[in-house]
Design an enzyme around this catalytic site. Structure first.
Site, PDB file in Angstrom:
ATOM      1  CB  CYS A  35       2.923   5.934   9.753  1.00 43.91           C
ATOM      2  SG  CYS A  35       4.111   5.861  10.775  1.00 43.91           S
ATOM      3  CB  CYS A 105      -4.508  11.220   1.087  1.00 44.95           C
ATOM      4  SG  CYS A 105      -5.583   9.896   2.460  1.00 44.95           S
TER       5      CYS A 105
END
Length: 292
Positions: A35, A105
């Site tokens: 991914c 993130c």
């Protein structure tokens, strides 16, 4: 080119604590290389139960590397309970900022830390707190491209006050590939915030019932909030307070200890004491100084 801060670029070009801890006390892996992002964290504790080593390996972009790097610096020296309180917002704050499209993130870093804490507790037979539950493997899959569940969407939305499907994509990647789940994501968000609004409305209604309580019931309710929300804050600086009387919506409070002679005692009385009573008991409560 993304508009990265100098601190992000520093942690990207000179990442701290890269690698794996030897004989770690906790290990966690989150994300998926297929991914586009994956992160592995290893942790070791010292004799005092504090994190003395925290290392990472990540497969991802500059934001993923920088977020992982700064996370390791943040948690070294903390206990696991302290580290459990670190959020993706803390990671972003220590980096200065991140592009909205890269917020996922920082979320990945937080989830890796929480999973590592859960791993340590499971190894030692300890109960796993809700804050470190692995929600990625619970709930209904909404985004099949990235394996994101409705549980994770709701959790990230609540923690970061997200209201649109576009924001969820920025924080989790959900909907960022084929886009077919975007309508489902928005439906989940609309339902979530509707529930929150209804719950808040019910809470406000409960607060409005304060006037109908007996004096004894009012005292018990106010005292419980003072004991739970106010006193621990005051005691950290050697202060305290005492509920002297309640008349209608007016609570008479006497400041004690260091707070009694503090020049800022009136500010504390209004901002902290009255603020907490307004939040948890009734927005109509007024606090007066009983020491005058």
């Amino acid at each position: 080119m993304w508009d990265y801060t100098k601190k992000v670029m520093d942690h990207f070009l000179n990442p701290r604590n890269v690698g794996e801890v030897q004989e770690p006390d906790a290990v966690a892996e989150v994300g998926n290389i297929t991914c586009g992002d994956a992160l592995k964290i290893t942790i070791k504790l010292d004799d005092e139960g504090k994190i003395c080593e925290c290392k990472f390996k990540t497969f991802g972009c500059a934001s993923a590397i920088a977020s992982s790097s700064v996370l390791t610096e943040l948690v070294i020296g903390m206990t696991l309970d302290e580290a459990a309180k670190v959020t993706n917002k803390d990671i972003v704050a220590h980096l200065g900022t991140l592009p909205e499209e890269k917020m996922h993130c920082s979320v990945m870093g937080m989830e890796a830390l929480q999973a590592a804490i859960a791993d340590y507790k499971k190894r030692h037979g300890e109960a796993v707190d809700e804050i470190v539950e692995d929600d990625d493997h619970e709930g209904r899959i909404v985004c099949r491209c990235f394996g994101i569940t409705d549980v994770k969407i709701r959790k990230v939305a609540k923690e970061n006050d997200l209201h649109t499907a576009e924001q969820i994509t920025q924080y989790t990647k959900a909907g960022g590939a084929c886009g077919t789940c975007l309508d489902q994501i928005q439906t989940i968000l609309d339902s979530l915030w509707k529930e929150k609004a209804e719950a808040a409305s019910e809470t406000e209604q409960e607060k409005d019932d304060f006037e109908s309580l007996s004096v004894v019931q009012k005292v018990i309710k106010v005292q419980s909030v003072i004991d739970r929300e106010v006193r621990p804050v005051l005691e950290r600086d050697g202060g305290d307070c005492e509920l002297v009387d309640i008349q209608g919506y007016t609570a008479y409070i006497k400041m004690k200890g260091h707070c009694q002679m503090c020049p800022a005692s009136q500010v504390t009385l209004k901002n902290l004491v009255q603020g907490k009573l307004n939040e948890f008991v009734s927005p109509k409560i007024i606090v007066e100084d009983a020491g005058k």
